[in-house]
Design an enzyme around this catalytic site. Structure first.
Site, PDB file in Angstrom:
ATOM      1  N   LYS A  87       0.844  -1.202   0.000  1.00 38.76           N
ATOM      2  CA  LYS A  87       0.000   0.000   0.000  1.00 38.76           C
ATOM      3  C   LYS A  87       0.872   1.243   0.000  1.00 38.76           C
ATOM      4  CE  LYS A  87      -4.124  -0.011   2.400  1.00 38.76           C
ATOM      5  NZ  LYS A  87      -4.916  -0.244   3.620  1.00 38.76           N
TER       6      LYS A  87
HETATM    7  C1  E4P Z   1      -8.284   0.552   3.291  1.00 32.77           C
HETATM    8  O1  E4P Z   1      -7.428  -0.154   2.790  1.00 32.77           O
HETATM    9  C2  E4P Z   1      -8.149   1.204   4.606  1.00 32.77           C
HETATM   10  O2  E4P Z   1      -7.440   0.361   5.459  1.00 32.77           O
HETATM   11  C3  E4P Z   1      -9.461   1.469   5.265  1.00 32.77           C
HETATM   12  O3  E4P Z   1     -10.558   1.119   4.452  1.00 32.77           O
HETATM   13  C4  E4P Z   1      -9.565   2.788   5.950  1.00 32.77           C
HETATM   14  O4  E4P Z   1     -10.834   2.921   6.510  1.00 32.77           O
HETATM   15  P1  E4P Z   1     -11.189   3.970   7.657  1.00 32.77           P
HETATM   16  O5  E4P Z   1     -11.547   5.256   7.015  1.00 32.77           O
HETATM   17  O6  E4P Z   1     -12.363   3.362   8.354  1.00 32.77           O
HETATM   18  O7  E4P Z   1      -9.973   4.098   8.546  1.00 32.77           O
END
Ligand code: E4P
Length: 218
Positions: A87
């Site tokens: 990521k």
């Molecule tokens: C995606 O890969 C992220 O880890 C995640 O969806 C972030 O979500 P949040 O806004 O609930 O932290």
């Protein structure tokens, strides 16, 4: 649409995997920290444990913010497990890191995407999948799902191979909307996955069938 679990909690991943509906897992530093990873164990060990439960892609996020750091981390992370998606955030440095890592053949989950322009740049740079954050946009009064829909339309128009993963999912309706918008994947918290399994009419229907059968066979 594939369903990924958005968690670093091993028990949640085990339970989700048992349902046979989980195609992958996404983690991030906040989710890892929530599970005590970093203090009570390493991110690498946790991810390797997740990989024993889920054979699909597991997203692991870099924490560096400069190109060199992201590339170094990304190359290391890519060696942790068989099916990693590294990521990388949708930043100027991130796009450069994506282009370097993608040329190495490393699969990239371009994270923290909040605009169609960021998605287009990531696709050009070589992202495997781009993750628009729906809930965080909704939280500030924008329409997060409109972003998913826009990115899907643009990628389709140009027949781009980069996939769209609806992220920052807050409730089951988000999953339905993401599927209708044509997202390839939704990554969902465990609680949302459980909500997706349920409908009150299913529960009352199961009870009624059981009651009627019991009465008929008494
Ligand atoms: C995606 O890969 C992220 O880890 C995640 O969806 C972030 O979500 P949040 O806004 O609930 O932290």
């Amino acid at each position: 649409m594939e369903i990924f679990l958005d968690t670093a909690n091993l028990e949640e991943i085990r339970r989700g995997a048992r349902l046979g509906v989980v195609n992958g897992v996404t983690t991030n530093p906040s989710l890892a920290a929530k599970e005590g990873i970093g203090t009570s164990g390493s991110y690498k060990e946790a991810v390797q444990e997740i990989a024993t439960i889920i054979s699909g892609p597991i997203s692991i996020e870099v924490v560096s913010q400069d190109v060199e750091g992201m590339v170094t981390e990304g190359r290391e992370i890519a060696g942790w497990i068989d099916n990693p998606w590294v990521k990388i955030p949708s930043t100027e440095a991130g796009f450069e890191a994506i282009s370097v890592l993608a040329k190495d053949g490393i699969r990239i989950n371009q994270t923290l995407c909040f605009s169609p322009n960021q998605a287009m740049l990531g696709a050009q740079a070589g992202s495997t999948v781009v993750s628009p954050f729906v809930g965080r946009l909704d939280d500030i009064g924008h329409d997060g799902m409109e972003l998913v829909s826009d990115i899907v339309s643009i990628f389709r128009y140009y027949a781009l191979e980069t996939k769209v993963m609806a992220a920052s999912i807050r409730h089951p309706q988000h999953c339905i909307m993401a599927a209708k918008a044509g997202a390839h994947i939704s990554t969902v918290p465990y609680g949302v996955l459980m909500q997706m399994t349920k409908h009150p009419l299913t529960d009352s229907g199961v009870s009624r069938f059981a009651d009627d059968w019991r009465k008929a066979t008494q």
